[in-house]
Design a protein around this motif. Structure first.
Motif, mmCIF file in Angstrom:
data_model
loop_
_atom_site.group_PDB
_atom_site.id
_atom_site.type_symbol
_atom_site.label_atom_id
_atom_site.label_comp_id
_atom_site.label_asym_id
_atom_site.label_seq_id
_atom_site.Cartn_x
_atom_site.Cartn_y
_atom_site.Cartn_z
ATOM 1 N N LYS A 73 36.676 109.565 67.794
ATOM 2 C CA LYS A 73 36.892 110.339 68.965
ATOM 3 C C LYS A 73 36.019 109.750 70.024
ATOM 4 N N LEU A 74 34.872 109.644 69.842
ATOM 5 C CA LEU A 74 34.112 109.170 70.759
ATOM 6 C C LEU A 74 34.379 107.503 71.403
ATOM 7 N N ALA A 75 34.854 106.775 70.043
ATOM 8 C CA ALA A 75 35.361 105.324 70.522
ATOM 9 C C ALA A 75 36.449 105.332 71.413
ATOM 10 N N SER A 76 37.359 106.331 71.226
ATOM 11 C CA SER A 76 38.576 106.206 71.834
ATOM 12 C C SER A 76 38.557 107.047 73.404
ATOM 13 N N VAL A 77 37.528 107.871 73.382
ATOM 14 C CA VAL A 77 37.493 108.576 74.798
ATOM 15 C C VAL A 77 36.406 107.912 75.617
ATOM 16 N N TYR A 78 35.184 107.401 75.152
ATOM 17 C CA TYR A 78 34.052 106.807 75.638
ATOM 18 C C TYR A 78 34.134 105.247 75.563
ATOM 19 N N LYS A 79 34.674 104.467 74.752
ATOM 20 C CA LYS A 79 34.655 103.214 74.469
ATOM 21 C C LYS A 79 33.263 102.953 73.927
ATOM 22 N N VAL A 80 32.880 103.853 73.082
ATOM 23 C CA VAL A 80 31.608 103.672 72.453
ATOM 24 C C VAL A 80 31.569 102.403 71.349
ATOM 25 N N ASP A 81 30.565 101.863 71.152
ATOM 26 C CA ASP A 81 30.505 100.958 69.949
ATOM 27 C C ASP A 81 29.960 101.589 68.728
ATOM 28 N N LEU A 82 31.040 101.468 67.851
ATOM 29 C CA LEU A 82 30.754 102.397 66.697
ATOM 30 C C LEU A 82 29.656 101.711 65.735
ATOM 31 N N GLU A 83 29.561 100.221 65.834
ATOM 32 C CA GLU A 83 28.440 99.632 65.024
ATOM 33 C C GLU A 83 26.999 100.231 65.648
ATOM 34 N N GLU A 84 26.899 100.287 66.862
ATOM 35 C CA GLU A 84 25.577 100.704 67.420
ATOM 36 C C GLU A 84 25.330 102.401 67.024
ATOM 37 N N LEU A 85 26.380 103.174 66.916
ATOM 38 C CA LEU A 85 26.034 104.572 66.407
ATOM 39 C C LEU A 85 25.883 104.335 65.052
ATOM 40 N N GLN A 86 26.305 103.728 63.895
ATOM 41 C CA GLN A 86 26.179 103.853 62.948
ATOM 42 C C GLN A 86 24.992 103.040 62.417
ATOM 43 N N SER A 87 24.442 102.282 63.217
ATOM 44 C CA SER A 87 23.269 101.314 62.786
ATOM 45 C C SER A 87 22.020 102.393 62.495
ATOM 46 N N ASP A 88 21.185 102.076 61.467
ATOM 47 C CA ASP A 88 20.054 102.821 61.112
ATOM 48 C C ASP A 88 18.700 102.233 61.502
ATOM 49 N N GLY A 89 18.828 101.723 62.566
ATOM 50 C CA GLY A 89 17.401 101.196 63.466
ATOM 51 C C GLY A 89 17.320 99.845 63.591
ATOM 52 N N ALA A 90 18.738 98.998 64.136
ATOM 53 C CA ALA A 90 18.189 97.670 64.467
ATOM 54 C C ALA A 90 17.432 97.405 65.609
ATOM 55 N N GLY A 91 17.340 98.377 66.334
ATOM 56 C CA GLY A 91 16.344 98.428 67.644
ATOM 57 C C GLY A 91 14.945 98.456 67.167
ATOM 58 N N ALA A 92 14.683 98.903 65.689
ATOM 59 C CA ALA A 92 13.212 99.111 65.449
ATOM 60 C C ALA A 92 12.712 97.799 65.014
ATOM 61 N N ALA A 93 13.601 96.607 64.962
ATOM 62 C CA ALA A 93 13.027 95.105 64.604
ATOM 63 C C ALA A 93 11.916 94.701 65.585
ATOM 64 N N PRO A 94 12.216 95.039 66.861
ATOM 65 C CA PRO A 94 10.960 94.357 67.919
ATOM 66 C C PRO A 94 9.707 95.267 67.677
ATOM 67 N N LEU A 95 9.977 96.652 67.340
ATOM 68 C CA LEU A 95 8.866 97.461 66.772
ATOM 69 C C LEU A 95 7.995 97.023 65.574
ATOM 70 N N ARG A 96 8.885 96.525 64.793
ATOM 71 C CA ARG A 96 8.142 96.016 63.488
ATOM 72 C C ARG A 96 7.332 95.000 63.962
ATOM 73 N N GLU A 97 7.555 93.952 64.593
ATOM 74 C CA GLU A 97 6.594 92.728 65.203
ATOM 75 C C GLU A 97 5.616 93.096 65.600
ATOM 76 N N VAL A 98 5.482 94.415 66.673
ATOM 77 C CA VAL A 98 4.535 94.819 67.203
ATOM 78 C C VAL A 98 3.323 95.538 66.409
ATOM 79 N N PHE A 99 4.023 96.295 65.265
ATOM 80 C CA PHE A 99 3.035 97.001 64.409
ATOM 81 C C PHE A 99 2.832 95.963 63.162
ATOM 82 N N SER A 100 2.965 94.707 63.245
ATOM 83 C CA SER A 100 2.697 93.990 62.381
ATOM 84 C C SER A 100 1.587 93.048 62.570
ATOM 85 N N ASP A 101 1.303 93.393 63.879
ATOM 86 C CA ASP A 101 -0.207 92.592 64.764
ATOM 87 C C ASP A 101 -1.336 93.291 63.651
#
Length: 468
Positions: free
Chosen positions: A54-82
């Motif tokens: 319903k979200l995809a049809s009404v608001y053109k939401v990227d389903l892969e982004e909604l279902q991702s479990d933390g791809a945006g955390a990759a840059p943070l992993r780089e930071v906290f690996s310092d």
């Protein structure tokens, strides 16, 4: 069948806020109650497959982004690996939660960390330079990513054939007539569902552009001039239509970091926008007919002085070459903002540019084109054109950003230019005060590093930095 459940409350809330919708309005569009949507946004209820669709049809939401479990955390992993932060976060789950719940704050942390790393690298190189006790007069090698991009672009001909060919072909297929901006906006709307909107200053005070991919809208600041507004629209089109061609030219550049490649991609997108606004063959023919009169060209193609000047620098196609121009832009303080096509013109790696260049005089005569031939100590002669540029429109009592651009070429190549007529006497310039050995220069701002100062109690020269 077991239904897969996804907890993505913060992402749903960001989508709703981006659209400016209330919980009641979104809940009605999704066919659920406002209280249930409230629970979803607080991660107390999951997103079912039905709600995802319903979200995809009404608001053109990227389903892969909604279902991702933390791809945006990759840059943070780089930071906290310092090593400085090692052990602060016991596992990845906290990084995932931060990336999902507060993506803007997470992005700020990543930017701050990258700035810290770049500053550390620069201080390290400065320490290395001082340790050499003056054996080298300029900072060498890749420094900040922006410095690296500038050095790479200045070291080569300012011409990208793949982008030029793509821009000419696209422009021909567009059949824009006299309304290029309208045609580009129509293409964005028809091909990608993207709508362009201008936002007032109080809504977007610190940005010139922002693309919201959830609502499929490109927001542009009302501070921008009509010419810059057109360029921003053209850049968005180029990033979508010429992505492969831009990537091809980007991969050919010898850049060493991902940050430098991101900056270079933006520079190539701006180049592509100019190529789309002023197609190569048509623009070169017009430039030759107008004898390279920039005011005539900017009027004919409905672009700014800066855009027309930058396009002149890029006319270096094999078999169809224009005059070899170079360009430099500075601010009031003499800081060099960018250079392009500098083959043959002296580039100072130590100190500022020669203060006798007419680009510095333009700030006292805003809007006027100053034309002047200049001669280097080695006899090399150039024709230079300088003019001030206006930045984004400021509000009342806000200081305007004004820069100046210098466009020049070898004097021997300027015979076909309208500016060649009635030239004043040539001005003697140098590479930079620290490297210039011209004596008696009233404009000298620094002592030369190559000669001892010649001041004594009995004589005094015209400059405080006279030398023997």
């Amino acid at each position: 069948m077991v239904e897969h459940k996804i907890f993505a409350g913060p992402k749903v809330r960001r989508i709703r806020n981006g659209l400016g919708a209330t919980q009641t309005a979104m809940a009605e569009a999704l066919g659920i109650s406002p209280s249930y949507l409230n629970l979803i946004e607080r991660n107390q209820r999951p997103l079912t497959v039905q709600l995802l669709l319903k979200l995809a049809s009404v608001y053109k939401v990227d389903l892969e982004e909604l279902q991702s479990d933390g791809a945006g955390a990759a840059p943070l992993r780089e930071v906290f690996s310092d090593p400085l932060l090692a052990g602060e976060i016991p596992g990845d789950q906290e990084l995932v939660e931060l990336a999902q719940a507060a993506p803007n704050a997470a992005s700020g942390v990543v930017k701050l960390y990258r700035a810290y790393r770049e500053q550390t690298k620069r201080l390290s190189e400065l320490a290395e330079l001082l340790a050499r006790e003056g054996h080298q007069t300029a900072l060498a090698g890749a420094r900040l990513p922006m410095d690296e991009v500038r050095d790479v672009l200045e070291a080569q001909t300012f011409h990208f054939p793949a982008i030029e060919a793509a821009a000419e072909g696209f422009h021909a297929s567009l059949d824009a007539g006299d309304d290029l901006e309208g045609a580009l906006k129509g293409w964005l709307r028809k091909q990608h569902g993207i709508v362009v909107r201008a936002l007032p200053v109080h809504v977007m005070p610190n940005l010139r552009r922002r693309y919201d991919r959830h609502s499929m809208r490109l927001f542009l600041s009302e501070r921008l001039s009509p010419f810059d507004h057109l360029r921003e629209v053209a850049m968005e089109v180029c990033l979508l239509a010429f992505a492969d061609d831009i990537r091809l030219e980007l991969d050919a550049l010898p850049l060493t970091s991902s940050e430098a490649k991101r900056i270079a991609r933006f520079e190539l997108a701006r180049y592509a926008a100019h190529a789309l606004m002023m197609p190569y063959g048509v623009f070169l023919a017009a430039a030759q007919r107008a004898r390279y009169d920039i005011d005539v060209l900017r009027s004919r193609f409905r672009v700014s002085f800066e855009q027309a000047a930058a396009r002149l620098v890029s006319l270096q196609r094999s078999g169809s070459v224009g005059i070899s121009f170079f360009m430099m832009e500075i601010d009031h303080a003499g800081n060099i903002i960018r250079r392009a096509g500098g083959q043959g013109f002296p580039k100072s790696g130590f100190g500022g540019q020669c203060p006798r260049l007419n680009i510095h005089a333009t700030f006292a005569q805003p809007g006027q084109i100053l034309v002047e031939p200049v001669v280097m100590p080695d006899g090399a002669a150039f024709l230079t054109l300088s003019r001030t540029l206006e930045g984004p429109q400021g509000a009342f009592q806000e200081r305007l950003r004004r820069t100046a651009v210098l466009l020049g070429c070898d004097l021997a190549l300027a015979g076909d230019m309208v500016y060649r007529e009635s030239l004043p006497k040539s001005v003697e310039i140098g590479p930079a005060c620290r490297l210039c050995e011209r004596q008696g220069c009233l404009s000298r701002a620094e002592a030369p590093v190559t000669r001892p100062l010649g001041l004594d109690e009995m004589t005094a020269g015209l400059s405080a930095f006279d030398f023997q």
